[in-house]
Scaffold this active site. Structure first.
Site, PDB file in Angstrom:
ATOM      1  N   LYS A  13       3.460   0.447  -5.461  1.00 59.40           N
ATOM      2  CA  LYS A  13       1.911   0.664  -4.994  1.00 59.40           C
ATOM      3  C   LYS A  13       2.048   2.307  -4.837  1.00 59.40           C
ATOM      4  CE  LYS A  13       3.326  -0.913  -0.394  1.00 59.40           C
ATOM      5  NZ  LYS A  13       4.783  -0.493  -0.482  1.00 59.40           N
ATOM      6  N   ARG A  88       0.693  -2.989   7.745  1.00 58.87           N
ATOM      7  CA  ARG A  88       2.272  -3.951   7.526  1.00 58.87           C
ATOM      8  C   ARG A  88       2.318  -4.970   8.498  1.00 58.87           C
ATOM      9  NH1 ARG A  88       4.962   0.710   4.652  1.00 58.87           N
ATOM     10  NH2 ARG A  88       7.050  -0.027   3.793  1.00 58.87           N
ATOM     11  N   ARG A 124      15.660   4.790  -6.988  1.00 58.14           N
ATOM     12  CA  ARG A 124      14.566   5.626  -6.829  1.00 58.14           C
ATOM     13  C   ARG A 124      15.126   7.081  -6.401  1.00 58.14           C
ATOM     14  NH1 ARG A 124       9.706   3.449  -3.161  1.00 58.14           N
ATOM     15  NH2 ARG A 124      11.208   3.007  -1.720  1.00 58.14           N
ATOM     16  N   ARG A 157      16.170   8.407  -0.790  1.00 59.35           N
ATOM     17  CA  ARG A 157      15.791   8.362   0.696  1.00 59.35           C
ATOM     18  C   ARG A 157      17.015   7.472   1.246  1.00 59.35           C
ATOM     19  NH1 ARG A 157       9.963   5.453   0.197  1.00 59.35           N
ATOM     20  NH2 ARG A 157      10.903   4.161   1.874  1.00 59.35           N
ATOM     21  N   ARG A 168      14.520  -4.233   4.832  1.00 55.68           N
ATOM     22  CA  ARG A 168      13.012  -3.746   4.648  1.00 55.68           C
ATOM     23  C   ARG A 168      12.394  -4.922   3.766  1.00 55.68           C
ATOM     24  NH1 ARG A 168      13.801   1.098   1.009  1.00 55.68           N
ATOM     25  NH2 ARG A 168      11.735   0.867   0.756  1.00 55.68           N
TER      26      ARG A 168
HETATM   27  P1  AMP Z   1       7.454   3.507   2.780  1.00 62.94           P
HETATM   28  O1  AMP Z   1       7.697   4.761   2.207  1.00 62.94           O
HETATM   29  O2  AMP Z   1       6.124   2.976   2.848  1.00 62.94           O
HETATM   30  O3  AMP Z   1       8.368   2.527   2.323  1.00 62.94           O
HETATM   31  O4  AMP Z   1       7.894   3.347   4.552  1.00 62.94           O
HETATM   32  C1  AMP Z   1       9.251   3.804   4.881  1.00 62.94           C
HETATM   33  C2  AMP Z   1       9.305   3.295   6.423  1.00 62.94           C
HETATM   34  O5  AMP Z   1       8.490   3.811   7.084  1.00 62.94           O
HETATM   35  C3  AMP Z   1       9.192   2.013   6.657  1.00 62.94           C
HETATM   36  O6  AMP Z   1      10.318   1.262   6.279  1.00 62.94           O
HETATM   37  C4  AMP Z   1       9.014   1.729   8.062  1.00 62.94           C
HETATM   38  O7  AMP Z   1       9.989   2.290   8.856  1.00 62.94           O
HETATM   39  C5  AMP Z   1       8.112   2.933   8.404  1.00 62.94           C
HETATM   40  N1  AMP Z   1       6.414   2.478   8.173  1.00 62.94           N
HETATM   41  C6  AMP Z   1       5.954   2.875   7.004  1.00 62.94           C
HETATM   42  N2  AMP Z   1       4.473   2.375   6.794  1.00 62.94           N
HETATM   43  C7  AMP Z   1       4.682   1.705   8.493  1.00 62.94           C
HETATM   44  C8  AMP Z   1       3.759   0.890   9.051  1.00 62.94           C
HETATM   45  N3  AMP Z   1       2.165   0.682   8.797  1.00 62.94           N
HETATM   46  N4  AMP Z   1       3.895   0.425  10.320  1.00 62.94           N
HETATM   47  C9  AMP Z   1       5.241   0.710  10.687  1.00 62.94           C
HETATM   48  N5  AMP Z   1       6.143   1.310  10.159  1.00 62.94           N
HETATM   49  C10 AMP Z   1       5.957   1.588   8.941  1.00 62.94           C
END
Ligand code: AMP
Length: 211
Positions: A13, A88, A124, A157, A168
């Site tokens: 996404k 989320r 990744r 990451r 996750r």
């Molecule tokens: P992503 O880059 O979208 O995979 O997000 C990485 C991490 O950021 C997640 O595993 C959460 O720890 C935090 N995070 C991102 N978006 C949210 C959200 N909407 N609510 C809470 N934590 C978030």
């Protein structure tokens, strides 16, 4: 046009959101990118978020809801925007509906089998400078370890290791999957079969949205 991209970690996404945002001239609002930048800067949000992000858990709602509200209130969002990684949880979805005050939006659900996303996350590599994302197998950079777009050294990451990836996924299953039904009932959900190449998914996405 307001778009919300929903799907498990590694469903593609973020990659699709970046492409579509570039094409449409919309901001791509990725909560994960905003939080990682804060962590890198060591600001107040970063200090609070660090432990949660590195453990693969959700950062508390009051932080993510506030960041999102402030970001989408900015003038560059007036024509439209793409939200990637927010909401989320059901609580976040309710807060977003309140913020959008009846403005129309569509939610694209990236449907990918679990096994495929595990492999995608593990391979990744990301650019700390421009946010470009690569994959050793599916989308390698031209020169190993170097960003095609800006020449920066790529990194993996901290939350892309096997143990945190598992957390996750559990978080996604428990907190985020109820949103599929929530948006489906509202008639907002566009389901996308997203186990295909980046350009194939991009085509499907544009077709599904009629753009
Ligand atoms: P992503 O880059 O979208 O995979 O997000 C990485 C991490 O950021 C997640 O595993 C959460 O720890 C935090 N995070 C991102 N978006 C949210 C959200 N909407 N609510 C809470 N934590 C978030």
């Amino acid at each position: 046009m307001i778009l919300i991209f929903l799907g498990p970690p590694g469903s593609g996404k973020g990659t699709q959101a970046k492409r579509l945002a570039d094409k449409m001239g919309f901001p791509h609002i990725a909560l994960g990118d905003i939080l990682r930048e804060s962590i890198r800067l060591g600001d107040e949000v970063g200090l609070l978020a660090k432990g949660f992000v590195e453990a693969g858990k959700l950062v508390p709602d009051e932080v993510t809801i506030r960041i999102t509200r402030e970001r989408i209130a900015k003038p560059d969002c007036q024509r439209g925007f793409i939200l990637d990684g927010f909401p989320r949880s059901l609580n976040q979805a309710l807060a977003l509906d309140e913020t959008l005050k009846g403005a129309d939006y569509r939610v694209v659900y990236f449907d990918v089998p679990l096994q495929a996303v595990i492999e995608r996350n593990a391979g990744r590599w990301s650019c700390p400078n421009c946010g470009a994302v690569y994959h050793v197998k599916f989308n390698p950079p031209k020169q190993a370890g170097i960003c095609d777009r800006c020449g920066e050294k790529l990194y993996q990451r901290k939350d892309d290791n096997e143990e945190v990836i598992k957390t996750r996924f559990v978080v996604y299953e428990q907190q985020t999957t109820p949103l599929i039904e929530y948006y489906s009932k509202k008639g907002k959900l566009v389901k996308l079969e997203a186990e295909a190449t980046i350009s194939e998914v991009n085509e499907r996405l544009q077709k599904a949205l009629g753009i």
